[in-house]
Design an enzyme around this catalytic site. Structure first.
Site, PDB file in Angstrom:
ATOM      1  N   ASP A  14       0.853  -1.186   0.000  1.00  0.00           N
ATOM      2  CA  ASP A  14       0.000   0.000   0.000  1.00  0.00           C
ATOM      3  C   ASP A  14       0.883   1.229   0.000  1.00  0.00           C
ATOM      4  O   ASP A  14       1.635   1.456   0.946  1.00  0.00           O
ATOM      5  CB  ASP A  14      -0.892   0.012   1.246  1.00  0.00           C
ATOM      6  CG  ASP A  14      -1.954  -1.082   1.200  1.00  0.00           C
ATOM      7  OD1 ASP A  14      -2.486  -1.325   0.104  1.00  0.00           O
ATOM      8  OD2 ASP A  14      -2.225  -1.683   2.249  1.00  0.00           O
TER       9      ASP A  14
ATOM     10  N   LYS B 298      -0.427  18.010 -12.981  1.00  0.00           N
ATOM     11  CA  LYS B 298       0.386  17.176 -12.100  1.00  0.00           C
ATOM     12  C   LYS B 298      -0.013  17.454 -10.665  1.00  0.00           C
ATOM     13  O   LYS B 298      -0.104  18.611 -10.256  1.00  0.00           O
ATOM     14  CB  LYS B 298       1.860  17.552 -12.249  1.00  0.00           C
ATOM     15  CG  LYS B 298       2.552  16.867 -13.389  1.00  0.00           C
ATOM     16  CD  LYS B 298       4.030  17.206 -13.363  1.00  0.00           C
ATOM     17  CE  LYS B 298       4.702  16.660 -14.601  1.00  0.00           C
ATOM     18  NZ  LYS B 298       6.037  17.230 -14.782  1.00  0.00           N
TER      19      LYS B 298
ATOM     20  N   LYS C  90     -16.068 -12.619   9.818  1.00  0.00           N
ATOM     21  CA  LYS C  90     -16.251 -11.195  10.108  1.00  0.00           C
ATOM     22  C   LYS C  90     -16.662 -10.419   8.866  1.00  0.00           C
ATOM     23  O   LYS C  90     -15.860  -9.748   8.224  1.00  0.00           O
ATOM     24  CB  LYS C  90     -14.979 -10.558  10.695  1.00  0.00           C
ATOM     25  CG  LYS C  90     -15.287  -9.180  11.285  1.00  0.00           C
ATOM     26  CD  LYS C  90     -14.214  -8.133  11.021  1.00  0.00           C
ATOM     27  CE  LYS C  90     -14.168  -7.596   9.633  1.00  0.00           C
ATOM     28  NZ  LYS C  90     -15.305  -6.774   9.177  1.00  0.00           N
TER      29      LYS C  90
ATOM     30  N   LEU D 161     -19.912  -2.879  11.783  1.00  0.00           N
ATOM     31  CA  LEU D 161     -20.876  -1.904  11.286  1.00  0.00           C
ATOM     32  C   LEU D 161     -20.265  -0.512  11.156  1.00  0.00           C
ATOM     33  O   LEU D 161     -20.974   0.492  11.247  1.00  0.00           O
ATOM     34  CB  LEU D 161     -22.082  -1.872  12.238  1.00  0.00           C
ATOM     35  CG  LEU D 161     -22.783  -3.221  12.482  1.00  0.00           C
ATOM     36  CD1 LEU D 161     -23.680  -3.169  13.710  1.00  0.00           C
ATOM     37  CD2 LEU D 161     -23.599  -3.629  11.253  1.00  0.00           C
ATOM     38  N   GLY D 162     -18.946  -0.449  10.949  1.00  0.00           N
ATOM     39  CA  GLY D 162     -18.283   0.842  10.764  1.00  0.00           C
ATOM     40  C   GLY D 162     -18.569   1.797  11.909  1.00  0.00           C
ATOM     41  O   GLY D 162     -18.381   1.445  13.079  1.00  0.00           O
TER      42      GLY D 162
ATOM     43  N   ASP E  95      -9.536  -5.139   9.293  1.00  0.00           N
ATOM     44  CA  ASP E  95      -8.409  -6.052   9.551  1.00  0.00           C
ATOM     45  C   ASP E  95      -7.961  -5.947  11.008  1.00  0.00           C
ATOM     46  O   ASP E  95      -7.577  -6.942  11.630  1.00  0.00           O
ATOM     47  CB  ASP E  95      -7.211  -5.710   8.662  1.00  0.00           C
ATOM     48  CG  ASP E  95      -7.518  -5.878   7.180  1.00  0.00           C
ATOM     49  OD1 ASP E  95      -8.409  -6.676   6.842  1.00  0.00           O
ATOM     50  OD2 ASP E  95      -6.857  -5.205   6.365  1.00  0.00           O
TER      51      ASP E  95
ATOM     52  N   ALA F 152      -1.892   3.398   7.871  1.00  0.00           N
ATOM     53  CA  ALA F 152      -1.217   2.970   9.106  1.00  0.00           C
ATOM     54  C   ALA F 152      -2.172   2.184   9.999  1.00  0.00           C
ATOM     55  O   ALA F 152      -3.372   2.475  10.067  1.00  0.00           O
ATOM     56  CB  ALA F 152      -0.675   4.185   9.851  1.00  0.00           C
TER      57      ALA F 152
HETATM   58  N1  LIG Z   1     -15.933   5.927  11.549  1.00  0.00           N
HETATM   59  C1  LIG Z   1     -15.703   5.137  12.608  1.00  0.00           C
HETATM   60  N2  LIG Z   1     -15.812   5.618  13.881  1.00  0.00           N
HETATM   61  C2  LIG Z   1     -15.574   4.835  14.944  1.00  0.00           C
HETATM   62  N3  LIG Z   1     -15.233   3.534  14.846  1.00  0.00           N
HETATM   63  C3  LIG Z   1     -15.115   2.992  13.629  1.00  0.00           C
HETATM   64  C4  LIG Z   1     -15.332   3.751  12.437  1.00  0.00           C
HETATM   65  N4  LIG Z   1     -15.121   2.957  11.379  1.00  0.00           N
HETATM   66  C5  LIG Z   1     -14.783   1.746  11.876  1.00  0.00           C
HETATM   67  N5  LIG Z   1     -14.783   1.749  13.226  1.00  0.00           N
HETATM   68  C6  LIG Z   1     -14.491   0.625  14.121  1.00  0.00           C
HETATM   69  O1  LIG Z   1     -13.769  -0.386  13.420  1.00  0.00           O
HETATM   70  C7  LIG Z   1     -14.552  -1.583  13.315  1.00  0.00           C
HETATM   71  C8  LIG Z   1     -14.374  -2.239  11.965  1.00  0.00           C
HETATM   72  O2  LIG Z   1     -14.721  -1.313  10.937  1.00  0.00           O
HETATM   73  P1  LIG Z   1     -15.634  -1.644   9.659  1.00  0.00           P
HETATM   74  O3  LIG Z   1     -16.934  -2.213  10.069  1.00  0.00           O
HETATM   75  O4  LIG Z   1     -15.646  -0.395   8.849  1.00  0.00           O
HETATM   76  O5  LIG Z   1     -14.775  -2.796   8.955  1.00  0.00           O
HETATM   77  P2  LIG Z   1     -14.622  -3.120   7.392  1.00  0.00           P
HETATM   78  O6  LIG Z   1     -15.768  -2.556   6.643  1.00  0.00           O
HETATM   79  O7  LIG Z   1     -14.346  -4.560   7.300  1.00  0.00           O
HETATM   80  O8  LIG Z   1     -13.303  -2.288   7.090  1.00  0.00           O
HETATM   81  P3  LIG Z   1     -12.227  -2.459   5.909  1.00  0.00           P
HETATM   82  O9  LIG Z   1     -12.412  -1.242   5.064  1.00  0.00           O
HETATM   83  O10 LIG Z   1     -10.925  -2.455   6.635  1.00  0.00           O
HETATM   84  O11 LIG Z   1     -12.524  -3.756   5.194  1.00  0.00           O
HETATM   85  C9  LIG Z   1     -15.998  -1.153  13.612  1.00  0.00           C
HETATM   86  O12 LIG Z   1     -16.715  -2.241  14.170  1.00  0.00           O
HETATM   87  C10 LIG Z   1     -15.799  -0.007  14.593  1.00  0.00           C
HETATM   88  O13 LIG Z   1     -15.616  -0.497  15.906  1.00  0.00           O
HETATM   89 MG   LIG Z   2     -13.391  -5.583   5.708  1.00  0.00          MG
END
Ligand SMILES: Nc1ncnc2c1ncn2[C@@H]1O[C@H](COP(=O)(O)OP(=O)(O)OP(=O)(O)O)[C@@H](O)[C@H]1O
Ligand SMILES: [Mg+2]
Length: 314
Positions: free
Chosen positions: A14, A27, A185, A225-226, A256, A293
């Site tokens: 990356d 550019k 997951k 759930l992000g 990850d 990171a």
């Molecule tokens: N914007 C955010 N604010 C707070 N916590 C977050 C946020 N985004 C992710 N997280 C934390 O990180 C965890 C994993 O993120 P997410 O659900 O986005 O995984 P993913 O979609 O598999 O990510 P990736 O893009 O790495 O594949 C969430 O369950 C949450 O605890």
């Molecule tokens: Mg993912």
């Protein structure tokens, strides 16, 4: 010390940088670039290592980029089992647009995995000298890999009596779940794609996780759930955790890191609800870091106490 092995069939380097504003034609002068080893399983192995366990990463390498990848992985204290392939390892590119405060992520397909190379990957898993406490496969499949690649790896790992965790999407995920895994997951998008359902509320999400467990597809489902947090469902219990109230700098690698911290905790002998706490703290700690990171372990320790795990009544 627990030991975790991971598999990455489509790894990457990356490359990330920033620029004042992304615009066409001219550019774009960028800030200094950084290079991180990447690909789901490699990131999980890096997180596990940072949290203090032994990790072995099995992954393919091709060409100069592949050799650089191996040296970057080794530099983090992860043990590499690198499988040579003929194609060149891919480089992904992330640019932070300072004016828009947003990231552009460019992801390449990766080199074609040829039949003999796929066989070499299977052999590498079978040849693991020291079997880990937990095996984790993560990331997209490269062109040429069979759709049931993870299902076949899962069978080898299960044959050794080792727990198998998976983070994948699309047909690769579907096939592996038909074979059965210990932990899966998905994020919400992957779960929607898998089930064909809208999954707009907690009840429908819980039902979808339970359905997977009921049909033997997984023993544990961590639905991330992000910014809404996550849900963990086992045969007997279900928990939810809200996301921590943090300033999200970059969500790259959050999934990850969630999985890495969770498998570290499971391999360390913690019960599912505590491993779930580690998962949320791990994902959150990576969200604090810029670009590609990954988490700092002291942030995980600090955030653990802030994670509120609530049982979802049956
Ligand atoms: N914007 C955010 N604010 C707070 N916590 C977050 C946020 N985004 C992710 N997280 C934390 O990180 C965890 C994993 O993120 P997410 O659900 O986005 O995984 P993913 O979609 O598999 O990510 P990736 O893009 O790495 O594949 C969430 O369950 C949450 O605890
Ligand atoms: Mg993912």
């Amino acid at each position: 010390m627990p030991h975790i092995a991971t598999l990455t069939l489509n790894p990457a380097i990356d490359v990330s940088t920033s620029t004042p504003r992304v615009e066409p034609e001219r550019k774009l002068r960028c800030g200094p670039g950084r290079r991180d080893p990447g690909g789901g399983g490699i990131n999980v192995a890096r997180v596990v290592r940072r949290l203090g366990a032994d990790s072995t990463a099995i992954y393919t390498i091709g060409g100069f980029v592949g050799r650089l990848l191996e040296s970057l992985v080794n530099a983090e204290g992860v043990t590499s089992m690198a499988i040579p392939v003929r194609g060149e390892t891919r480089e992904d590119f992330t640019v932070y647009d300072e004016a828009a405060d947003t990231q552009f992520r460019f992801v390449l397909p990766g080199p074609e995995l040829e039949a003999d190379e796929w066989t070499a990957c299977l052999d590498a898993v079978r040849a693991l000298g020291r079997w880990p406490d937990l095996f984790c496969a993560s990331g997209s499949l490269p062109p040429g890999a069979p759709e049931d690649a993870y299902a076949r790896i899962a069978a080898i790992v299960a044959g050794r009596g080792v727990r198998f965790a998976l983070d994948a999407s699309g047909p690769a995920l579907k096939h592996a779940l038909d074979a059965g895994v210990d932990l899966v997951k998905p994020n919400l998008r992957e779960m929607r794609e898998l089930t064909g359902l809208g999954l707009e509320d907690q009840a429908s999400r819980l039902a979808a996780c339970r359905q997977l467990i009921g049909r033997g597809a997984a023993r544990m489902v961590a639905l991330s759930l992000g910014s809404e947090g996550a849900m963990l469902v086992t045969a007997d219990d279900a928990w939810q955790a809200a996301a921590l109230d943090i300033h999200a700098v970059s969500t790259v690698g959050a999934g990850d890191s969630f999985l890495g911290a969770m498998v570290w905790a499971l391999a360390s002998g913690l019960p599912p609800s505590e491993a779930f706490r580690y998962g949320v703290a791990g994902g959150s700690a990576t969200v604090l870091e810029s670009g590609t990171a990954l988490l700092a372990p002291e942030d995980v320790s600090r955030m653990l106490a802030d994670v509120v795990i609530a049982a979802i009544p049956a």
